[in-house]
Design a protein around this motif. Structure first.
Motif, PDB file in Angstrom:
ATOM      1  N   LYS A 173     -11.368 -15.131   5.080  1.00 24.01           N
ATOM      2  CA  LYS A 173     -11.359 -13.833   5.757  1.00 24.01           C
ATOM      3  C   LYS A 173     -10.793 -12.808   4.785  1.00 24.01           C
ATOM      4  CE  LYS A 173      -6.846 -14.472   8.063  1.00 24.01           C
ATOM      5  NZ  LYS A 173      -6.138 -13.319   7.512  1.00 24.01           N
ATOM      6  N   LYS A 174     -11.046 -11.532   5.080  1.00 20.58           N
ATOM      7  CA  LYS A 174     -10.594 -10.502   4.152  1.00 20.58           C
ATOM      8  C   LYS A 174      -9.074 -10.463   4.114  1.00 20.58           C
ATOM      9  CE  LYS A 174     -12.919  -6.786   3.505  1.00 20.58           C
ATOM     10  NZ  LYS A 174     -13.555  -5.445   3.634  1.00 20.58           N
ATOM     11  N   GLU A 175      -8.559 -10.511   2.902  1.00 17.33           N
ATOM     12  CA  GLU A 175      -7.123 -10.438   2.693  1.00 17.33           C
ATOM     13  C   GLU A 175      -6.778  -9.189   1.893  1.00 17.33           C
ATOM     14  OE1 GLU A 175      -5.052 -12.424   4.042  1.00 17.33           O
ATOM     15  OE2 GLU A 175      -6.269 -14.152   4.603  1.00 17.33           O
ATOM     16  N   SER A 176      -5.569  -8.698   2.088  1.00 21.66           N
ATOM     17  CA  SER A 176      -5.058  -7.570   1.317  1.00 21.66           C
ATOM     18  C   SER A 176      -3.944  -8.083   0.420  1.00 21.66           C
ATOM     19  CB  SER A 176      -4.536  -6.473   2.254  1.00 21.66           C
ATOM     20  OG  SER A 176      -5.580  -5.928   3.033  1.00 21.66           O
ATOM     21  N   TYR A 177      -4.277  -8.301  -0.843  1.00 20.89           N
ATOM     22  CA  TYR A 177      -3.285  -8.800  -1.784  1.00 20.89           C
ATOM     23  C   TYR A 177      -2.584  -7.630  -2.472  1.00 20.89           C
ATOM     24  CZ  TYR A 177      -5.107 -13.538  -1.370  1.00 20.89           C
ATOM     25  OH  TYR A 177      -5.485 -14.765  -0.899  1.00 20.89           O
ATOM     26  N   LYS A 178      -1.265  -7.683  -2.482  1.00 23.96           N
ATOM     27  CA  LYS A 178      -0.475  -6.680  -3.185  1.00 23.96           C
ATOM     28  C   LYS A 178      -0.283  -7.143  -4.624  1.00 23.96           C
ATOM     29  CE  LYS A 178       3.962  -4.215  -2.991  1.00 23.96           C
ATOM     30  NZ  LYS A 178       5.248  -4.104  -2.258  1.00 23.96           N
ATOM     31  N   THR A 200      -3.375  -2.481  -4.044  1.00 25.40           N
ATOM     32  CA  THR A 200      -3.788  -3.427  -3.011  1.00 25.40           C
ATOM     33  C   THR A 200      -5.262  -3.769  -3.216  1.00 25.40           C
ATOM     34  OG1 THR A 200      -2.191  -2.575  -1.420  1.00 25.40           O
ATOM     35  CG2 THR A 200      -4.055  -3.814  -0.534  1.00 25.40           C
ATOM     36  N   ILE A 201      -5.552  -5.046  -3.266  1.00 24.69           N
ATOM     37  CA  ILE A 201      -6.926  -5.519  -3.421  1.00 24.69           C
ATOM     38  C   ILE A 201      -7.399  -6.094  -2.093  1.00 24.69           C
ATOM     39  CG2 ILE A 201      -8.444  -7.152  -4.578  1.00 24.69           C
ATOM     40  CD1 ILE A 201      -6.671  -7.032  -6.986  1.00 24.69           C
ATOM     41  N   GLU A 202      -8.472  -5.555  -1.565  1.00 23.51           N
ATOM     42  CA  GLU A 202      -9.112  -6.103  -0.377  1.00 23.51           C
ATOM     43  C   GLU A 202     -10.172  -7.094  -0.839  1.00 23.51           C
ATOM     44  OE1 GLU A 202      -8.246  -5.342   2.698  1.00 23.51           O
ATOM     45  OE2 GLU A 202      -6.811  -3.756   2.214  1.00 23.51           O
ATOM     46  N   THR A 203     -10.039  -8.350  -0.450  1.00 24.18           N
ATOM     47  CA  THR A 203     -10.949  -9.356  -0.979  1.00 24.18           C
ATOM     48  C   THR A 203     -11.102 -10.524  -0.018  1.00 24.18           C
ATOM     49  OG1 THR A 203     -11.371 -10.820  -2.896  1.00 24.18           O
ATOM     50  CG2 THR A 203      -9.085 -10.558  -2.196  1.00 24.18           C
ATOM     51  N   THR A 204     -12.217 -11.192  -0.116  1.00 26.29           N
ATOM     52  CA  THR A 204     -12.456 -12.442   0.607  1.00 26.29           C
ATOM     53  C   THR A 204     -12.660 -13.542  -0.424  1.00 26.29           C
ATOM     54  OG1 THR A 204     -13.506 -11.276   2.434  1.00 26.29           O
ATOM     55  CG2 THR A 204     -13.921 -13.636   2.274  1.00 26.29           C
ATOM     56  N   TYR A 236     -10.797 -10.392 -11.142  1.00 24.14           N
ATOM     57  CA  TYR A 236     -10.591  -9.023 -10.694  1.00 24.14           C
ATOM     58  C   TYR A 236     -10.473  -8.124 -11.921  1.00 24.14           C
ATOM     59  CZ  TYR A 236      -9.751 -11.213  -6.209  1.00 24.14           C
ATOM     60  OH  TYR A 236      -9.908 -11.943  -5.051  1.00 24.14           O
TER      61      TYR A 236
END
Length: 320
Positions: free
Chosen positions: A243-248, A269-273, A282
């Motif tokens: 699921k889409k995660e928001s990695y700091k 912040t990277i929005e990624t699945t 990235y």
């Protein structure tokens, strides 16, 4: 605050080149249960490959009776497995096998084996490549007249592999080398459970794991020259959730202009699945518009003018 613009991610599936494990060797007289394996090809030093697998840990059932319980099987580079003491096939039984590496009880791995497929509980350190395989169910006939094939394990990587790439997009003639250091994801998942044979999705908890991405020996994001410089971090391993995660992500960019250096700290912040068994890169482009998170950089420019000659009043002088 202006954030560093992340250009995108390249979801690069791991090369799925299978090592040849079709050839078999005799392990003993009789119809001994033998094992062979192969692992999806990987490239990082800590990735598990067939060349460095060394041991797999096998669980097996004859009907409902467990006949292998975390049995260590030594794996040769051609995929062939050896173990002791040998166990033998018996007629009119259904057999099930699964295997894991690293061993349960080591490197944060716990495993509840099951005939239909066991459940992994994992405490991630971001440095451990975790693999699992379940063999095809085998039914023995009433008469075993020839040695059955070896139990073949096709291991799959159970985590996502992640790295960062940085590009220097300053103009070609700029005296602007950049170095990127201290790259971290500060909210990765620390714990997770998965039953790979029946549900290829992690249930992850505790997104409190700090993951530091070291610079590799070669091609590190160090002293990247203007316009063409490209460098990358090493890979690390994350628990993916599908699921889409928001990695700091935090990191520091050092701008070097002819030996005069300035550090710029970034938080993005990277929005990624992410998915199991895939490798993610990235990519960020760093230039005049985003090296400083607070403002743009503008070039120091010079302009020269030369006054026209203005005739001064004539002055007489005597020749004596």
């Amino acid at each position: 605050m202006k954030k560093l613009f992340i250009m995108g991610l390249a979801a690069m599936g791991l090369a799925l080149t299978a090592c040849n494990s079709d050839e078999t060797v005799e392990m003993a007289k009789g119809k001994a249960i033998g094992f062979s394996s192969f692992v999806d090809k990987s490239t990082r030093a800590t990735d598990i490959t067939l060349a460095n697998l060394n041991s797999m840990y096998v669980y097996g059932w004859r009907g409902d009776d467990k006949i292998f319980n975390a049995q260590e099987v030594t794996v040769a580079q051609n995929g062939e497995g050896t173990y002791s003491p040998l166990k033998y096939w018996e007629a009119n039984y259904i057999y099930n096998f699964e295997a894991i590496a690293p061993k349960a009880g080591e490197k944060g791995v716990q495993f509840a084996a099951a005939k239909t497929g066991g459940t992994i509980t994992f405490d991630n350190d971001a440095q451990t490549d975790l693999i699992y395989a379940k063999a095809t169910e085998t039914t023995m006939p009433a008469n075993i007249t020839a040695a059955p094939d070896k139990v073949n394990f096709t291991f799959k990587h159970q985590l996502a592999r992640v790295k960062f790439t940085f590009k220097n997009t300053f103009p070609a003639k700029a005296a602007a080398k950049i170095t990127v250091k201290d790259v971290k994801i500060t909210n990765a998942y620390k714990k997770g459970t998965i039953t790979p044979a029946t549900d290829a999705k992690w249930t992850a908890t505790e997104n409190t794991l700090n993951v530091s991405f070291a610079n590799p020996t070669k091609n590190a994001p160090t002293d990247l020259v203007a316009n063409t410089g490209v460098g990358e971090t090493d890979h690390m391993y994350l628990i993916p959730t599908d699921k889409k995660e928001s990695y700091k992500v935090t990191f520091t960019v050092t701008l070097d202009q002819n030996g005069v250096k300035t550090d710029y700290n970034h938080t993005v912040t990277i929005e990624t699945t992410q998915s199991i068994g895939k490798s993610y890169n990235y990519v960020a482009e760093i230039g005049t518009s985003n090296i400083n998170p607070d403002s743009q950089l503008h070039p120091i420019e010079f302009k020269a003018t030369v006054d026209t000659w203005v005739d001064a009043p004539e002055q007489k002088f005597d020749l004596k």
